[in-house]
Design a protein around this motif. Structure first.
Motif, PDB file in Angstrom:
ATOM      1  N   GLY A 279      13.255  13.371  10.941  1.00 56.01           N
ATOM      2  CA  GLY A 279      12.403  13.222  12.113  1.00 56.01           C
ATOM      3  C   GLY A 279      10.949  13.534  11.895  1.00 56.01           C
ATOM      4  O   GLY A 279      10.124  13.273  12.787  1.00 56.01           O
ATOM      5  N   LEU A 280      10.581  14.106  10.724  1.00 56.71           N
ATOM      6  CA  LEU A 280       9.164  14.373  10.463  1.00 56.71           C
ATOM      7  C   LEU A 280       8.431  13.049  10.294  1.00 56.71           C
ATOM      8  O   LEU A 280       8.792  12.245   9.423  1.00 56.71           O
ATOM      9  CB  LEU A 280       8.993  15.214   9.194  1.00 56.71           C
ATOM     10  N   PRO A 281       7.409  12.763  11.084  1.00 58.55           N
ATOM     11  CA  PRO A 281       6.664  11.517  10.903  1.00 58.55           C
ATOM     12  C   PRO A 281       5.982  11.484   9.542  1.00 58.55           C
ATOM     13  O   PRO A 281       5.459  12.495   9.060  1.00 58.55           O
ATOM     14  CB  PRO A 281       5.633  11.559  12.036  1.00 58.55           C
ATOM     15  N   VAL A 282       6.006  10.304   8.929  1.00 59.01           N
ATOM     16  CA  VAL A 282       5.333  10.122   7.645  1.00 59.01           C
ATOM     17  C   VAL A 282       4.321   8.996   7.766  1.00 59.01           C
ATOM     18  O   VAL A 282       4.427   8.124   8.630  1.00 59.01           O
ATOM     19  CB  VAL A 282       6.323   9.827   6.504  1.00 59.01           C
ATOM     20  N   GLN A 283       3.365   9.011   6.855  1.00 56.95           N
ATOM     21  CA  GLN A 283       2.300   8.005   6.836  1.00 56.95           C
ATOM     22  C   GLN A 283       2.107   7.516   5.415  1.00 56.95           C
ATOM     23  O   GLN A 283       2.033   8.305   4.480  1.00 56.95           O
ATOM     24  CB  GLN A 283       1.002   8.630   7.355  1.00 56.95           C
ATOM     25  N   GLY A 284       2.029   6.210   5.235  1.00 57.34           N
ATOM     26  CA  GLY A 284       1.767   5.666   3.908  1.00 57.34           C
ATOM     27  C   GLY A 284       2.682   4.503   3.603  1.00 57.34           C
ATOM     28  O   GLY A 284       3.306   3.943   4.498  1.00 57.34           O
ATOM     29  N   ASN A 285       2.836   4.258   2.330  1.00 55.44           N
ATOM     30  CA  ASN A 285       2.091   4.769   1.188  1.00 55.44           C
ATOM     31  C   ASN A 285       1.847   3.643   0.196  1.00 55.44           C
ATOM     32  O   ASN A 285       2.092   3.773  -0.991  1.00 55.44           O
ATOM     33  CB  ASN A 285       2.802   5.953   0.544  1.00 55.44           C
ATOM     34  N   LEU A 286       1.334   2.520   0.716  1.00 57.57           N
ATOM     35  CA  LEU A 286       1.085   1.336  -0.106  1.00 57.57           C
ATOM     36  C   LEU A 286       0.020   1.621  -1.161  1.00 57.57           C
ATOM     37  O   LEU A 286      -1.031   2.182  -0.865  1.00 57.57           O
ATOM     38  CB  LEU A 286       0.632   0.179   0.791  1.00 57.57           C
ATOM     39  N   ASP A 287       0.296   1.196  -2.388  1.00 59.16           N
ATOM     40  CA  ASP A 287      -0.669   1.304  -3.473  1.00 59.16           C
ATOM     41  C   ASP A 287      -1.880   0.415  -3.153  1.00 59.16           C
ATOM     42  O   ASP A 287      -1.724  -0.791  -2.919  1.00 59.16           O
ATOM     43  CB  ASP A 287      -0.012   0.850  -4.776  1.00 59.16           C
ATOM     44  N   PRO A 288      -3.092   0.961  -3.134  1.00 60.32           N
ATOM     45  CA  PRO A 288      -4.273   0.134  -2.869  1.00 60.32           C
ATOM     46  C   PRO A 288      -4.415  -1.040  -3.827  1.00 60.32           C
ATOM     47  O   PRO A 288      -4.986  -2.073  -3.467  1.00 60.32           O
ATOM     48  CB  PRO A 288      -5.435   1.122  -3.018  1.00 60.32           C
ATOM     49  N   LEU A 289      -3.874  -0.905  -5.040  1.00 61.30           N
ATOM     50  CA  LEU A 289      -3.958  -2.003  -6.000  1.00 61.30           C
ATOM     51  C   LEU A 289      -2.975  -3.123  -5.666  1.00 61.30           C
ATOM     52  O   LEU A 289      -3.222  -4.284  -5.987  1.00 61.30           O
ATOM     53  CB  LEU A 289      -3.729  -1.494  -7.421  1.00 61.30           C
ATOM     54  N   ALA A 290      -1.856  -2.786  -5.010  1.00 64.09           N
ATOM     55  CA  ALA A 290      -0.941  -3.827  -4.533  1.00 64.09           C
ATOM     56  C   ALA A 290      -1.613  -4.651  -3.440  1.00 64.09           C
ATOM     57  O   ALA A 290      -1.388  -5.865  -3.331  1.00 64.09           O
ATOM     58  CB  ALA A 290       0.355  -3.204  -4.016  1.00 64.09           C
ATOM     59  N   LEU A 291      -2.444  -3.994  -2.649  1.00 66.27           N
ATOM     60  CA  LEU A 291      -3.195  -4.713  -1.618  1.00 66.27           C
ATOM     61  C   LEU A 291      -4.204  -5.657  -2.267  1.00 66.27           C
ATOM     62  O   LEU A 291      -4.399  -6.788  -1.805  1.00 66.27           O
ATOM     63  CB  LEU A 291      -3.890  -3.728  -0.691  1.00 66.27           C
ATOM     64  N   ILE A 292      -4.842  -5.226  -3.322  1.00 66.98           N
ATOM     65  CA  ILE A 292      -5.781  -6.093  -4.032  1.00 66.98           C
ATOM     66  C   ILE A 292      -5.050  -7.280  -4.657  1.00 66.98           C
ATOM     67  O   ILE A 292      -5.528  -8.419  -4.636  1.00 66.98           O
ATOM     68  CB  ILE A 292      -6.552  -5.290  -5.103  1.00 66.98           C
ATOM     69  N   ALA A 293      -3.847  -7.026  -5.185  1.00 69.45           N
ATOM     70  CA  ALA A 293      -3.074  -8.085  -5.826  1.00 69.45           C
ATOM     71  C   ALA A 293      -2.631  -9.146  -4.819  1.00 69.45           C
ATOM     72  O   ALA A 293      -2.674 -10.349  -5.093  1.00 69.45           O
ATOM     73  CB  ALA A 293      -1.860  -7.497  -6.537  1.00 69.45           C
ATOM     74  N   GLY A 294      -2.170  -8.700  -3.637  1.00 71.85           N
ATOM     75  CA  GLY A 294      -1.701  -9.641  -2.626  1.00 71.85           C
ATOM     76  C   GLY A 294      -0.419 -10.345  -3.044  1.00 71.85           C
ATOM     77  O   GLY A 294       0.261  -9.955  -4.002  1.00 71.85           O
ATOM     78  N   GLY A 295      -0.071 -11.396  -2.346  1.00 69.31           N
ATOM     79  CA  GLY A 295       1.066 -12.230  -2.716  1.00 69.31           C
ATOM     80  C   GLY A 295       2.390 -11.493  -2.771  1.00 69.31           C
ATOM     81  O   GLY A 295       2.679 -10.621  -1.952  1.00 69.31           O
ATOM     82  N   GLU A 296       3.213 -11.851  -3.770  1.00 69.37           N
ATOM     83  CA  GLU A 296       4.553 -11.275  -3.892  1.00 69.37           C
ATOM     84  C   GLU A 296       4.518  -9.769  -4.130  1.00 69.37           C
ATOM     85  O   GLU A 296       5.378  -9.039  -3.643  1.00 69.37           O
ATOM     86  CB  GLU A 296       5.325 -11.964  -5.023  1.00 69.37           C
ATOM     87  N   ALA A 297       3.545  -9.297  -4.890  1.00 71.88           N
ATOM     88  CA  ALA A 297       3.434  -7.855  -5.140  1.00 71.88           C
ATOM     89  C   ALA A 297       3.236  -7.101  -3.839  1.00 71.88           C
ATOM     90  O   ALA A 297       3.857  -6.054  -3.599  1.00 71.88           O
ATOM     91  CB  ALA A 297       2.276  -7.566  -6.099  1.00 71.88           C
ATOM     92  N   LEU A 298       2.400  -7.632  -2.981  1.00 70.04           N
ATOM     93  CA  LEU A 298       2.139  -6.997  -1.691  1.00 70.04           C
ATOM     94  C   LEU A 298       3.362  -7.078  -0.790  1.00 70.04           C
ATOM     95  O   LEU A 298       3.766  -6.077  -0.180  1.00 70.04           O
ATOM     96  CB  LEU A 298       0.935  -7.654  -1.023  1.00 70.04           C
ATOM     97  N   ARG A 299       3.974  -8.266  -0.716  1.00 73.20           N
ATOM     98  CA  ARG A 299       5.135  -8.421   0.158  1.00 73.20           C
ATOM     99  C   ARG A 299       6.279  -7.507  -0.252  1.00 73.20           C
ATOM    100  O   ARG A 299       6.923  -6.874   0.595  1.00 73.20           O
ATOM    101  CB  ARG A 299       5.583  -9.887   0.170  1.00 73.20           C
ATOM    102  N   GLY A 300       6.543  -7.408  -1.552  1.00 70.51           N
ATOM    103  CA  GLY A 300       7.619  -6.546  -2.024  1.00 70.51           C
ATOM    104  C   GLY A 300       7.358  -5.080  -1.729  1.00 70.51           C
ATOM    105  O   GLY A 300       8.266  -4.343  -1.330  1.00 70.51           O
ATOM    106  N   ALA A 301       6.120  -4.651  -1.931  1.00 72.32           N
ATOM    107  CA  ALA A 301       5.778  -3.247  -1.687  1.00 72.32           C
ATOM    108  C   ALA A 301       5.886  -2.895  -0.210  1.00 72.32           C
ATOM    109  O   ALA A 301       6.394  -1.833   0.153  1.00 72.32           O
ATOM    110  CB  ALA A 301       4.367  -2.967  -2.195  1.00 72.32           C
ATOM    111  N   VAL A 302       5.425  -3.793   0.656  1.00 68.91           N
ATOM    112  CA  VAL A 302       5.507  -3.550   2.097  1.00 68.91           C
ATOM    113  C   VAL A 302       6.958  -3.453   2.534  1.00 68.91           C
ATOM    114  O   VAL A 302       7.346  -2.548   3.285  1.00 68.91           O
ATOM    115  CB  VAL A 302       4.769  -4.659   2.876  1.00 68.91           C
ATOM    116  N   GLU A 303       7.796  -4.365   2.054  1.00 66.90           N
ATOM    117  CA  GLU A 303       9.206  -4.351   2.444  1.00 66.90           C
ATOM    118  C   GLU A 303       9.896  -3.073   1.980  1.00 66.90           C
ATOM    119  O   GLU A 303      10.690  -2.476   2.718  1.00 66.90           O
ATOM    120  CB  GLU A 303       9.927  -5.573   1.857  1.00 66.90           C
TER     121      GLU A 303
END
Length: 342
Positions: A279-303
């Protein structure tokens, strides 16, 4: 009638079907509108101290991406600035503070708390303009991280100057930490009075400490801030972000008693979900470089992140600050992925 703020609801323990989101350093150099305003106003500190401009910068990512939270545009080093150190920013090299706490004593500094007044005015201006469903986040640097800059006068490799001082003269270092705690509590109290809804404590260099030092210089001072701030503002949630804490995250959560825990990109979200209190709320934690990469790398990390935190209150965010070369289109893609799943 009060309007529900989804991000604030998560910080108070209420899980949302679609996690609310904001991004660390979401107001900054990757945005062309920020770069234009920065060029017009000059230096970084000048921009922070120009409240109408700082308010505009705070609101820029909300206008562009419709994030659920706005975070105050300022800098963690306004605390030593208010404690009496000189502060300036070297182009391309980062912040500088003088005199350093290696060459001077804390007692030699003359506090100038009025240096924080422009921050409070920025908050009032943003609060008046921010849509009621948006959560307004204030922040401060945690005492250990602030102390590393005060001791060295700048960012330092492995924070060695502060670590050496803490070993060599723990009494003097405790005196410095205690002074930072006191100024930080008053500063965050002022932010809440001015209008922020929640607070984040950034301990950017928490990962450089041994377990015993982590207990003494990270957990204990952050707990002191949490306890004192909660006594004044019991309804204001506090997010702790001990970057690099890794295996010490559970101890940090228990020891500081923060309302929510920010996770950096090196943390396995599935592991974090298992070891943190239910129950402790958490925040995060996408790698900023995955955001730069975009595409499949971003989609996989978000999922992966969404699935790991499906059963607990979760705020989607990066594991650290957004980088300057992040494509705007990838941020737009991220917003769509988080909110629609595709």
């Amino acid at each position: 009638m009060s309007v529900e703020k989804p991000l604030l609801a998560v910080l108070r323990g209420k899980k949302q079907d679609i996690p609310p989101m904001w991004l660390m350093r979401q107001a900054g150099r990757y945005l062309p509108e920020y770069r234009a305003l920065r060029a017009e106003k000059g230096g970084f500190l000048e921009l922070v101290e120009d409240s109408p401009s700082a308010a505009e910068v705070t609101l820029q990512p909300i206008k562009r991406f419709d994030f659920d939270g706005a975070i105050l545009f300022s800098d963690i080093l306004v605390i030593p600035y208010a404690m009496g150190q000189r502060l300036w920013f070297e182009e391309g090299e980062g912040p500088r503070l003088a005199p350093t706490m290696i060459d001077a004593t804390l007692d030699s500094l003359v506090p100038v708390p009025g240096r924080l007044d422009p921050v409070y005015e920025t908050i009032r201006l943003v609060k008046a303009a921010l849509a009621p469903e948006k959560t307004f986040l204030g922040f401060a640097g945690s005492p250990w991280t602030i102390a590393t800059y005060m001791v060295a006068g700048q960012g330092s490799k492995e924070q060695a100057p502060a670590r050496r001082l803490a070993y060599r003269d723990p009494q003097a270092f405790q005196h410095l930490i205690d002074a930072i705690v006191a100024m930080t509590v008053d500063y965050l109290d002022g932010q809440i009075v001015a209008g922020v809804d929640a607070i984040q404590l950034f301990d950017s260099w928490a990962g450089s400490l041994s377990p015993a030092q982590f207990e003494q210089w990270v957990i204990a001072p952050n707990r002191a801030i949490v306890d004192q701030l909660r006594a004044r503002h019991p309804r204001t949630p506090i997010i702790g972000f001990p970057k690099g804490a890794g295996g010490k995250l559970a101890a940090y959560a228990a020891g500081t008693n923060v309302d929510a825990l920010g996770l950096d990109e090196t943390v396995d979200p599935k592991w974090a979900d298992k070891i943190l209190p239910p129950g402790l709320p958490v925040q995060g934690n996408l790698d900023p470089l995955a955001l730069i990469a975009g595409g499949e790398a971003l989609r996989g990390a978000v999922e992966n992140i969404r699935l790991a935190f499906a059963d607990r209150p979760h705020i989607f965010n990066l594991g650290h600050g957004i980088q300057q070369d992040t494509p705007i289109a990838h941020v737009e893609e991220l917003v769509k992925l988080v909110r629609t799943g595709r």
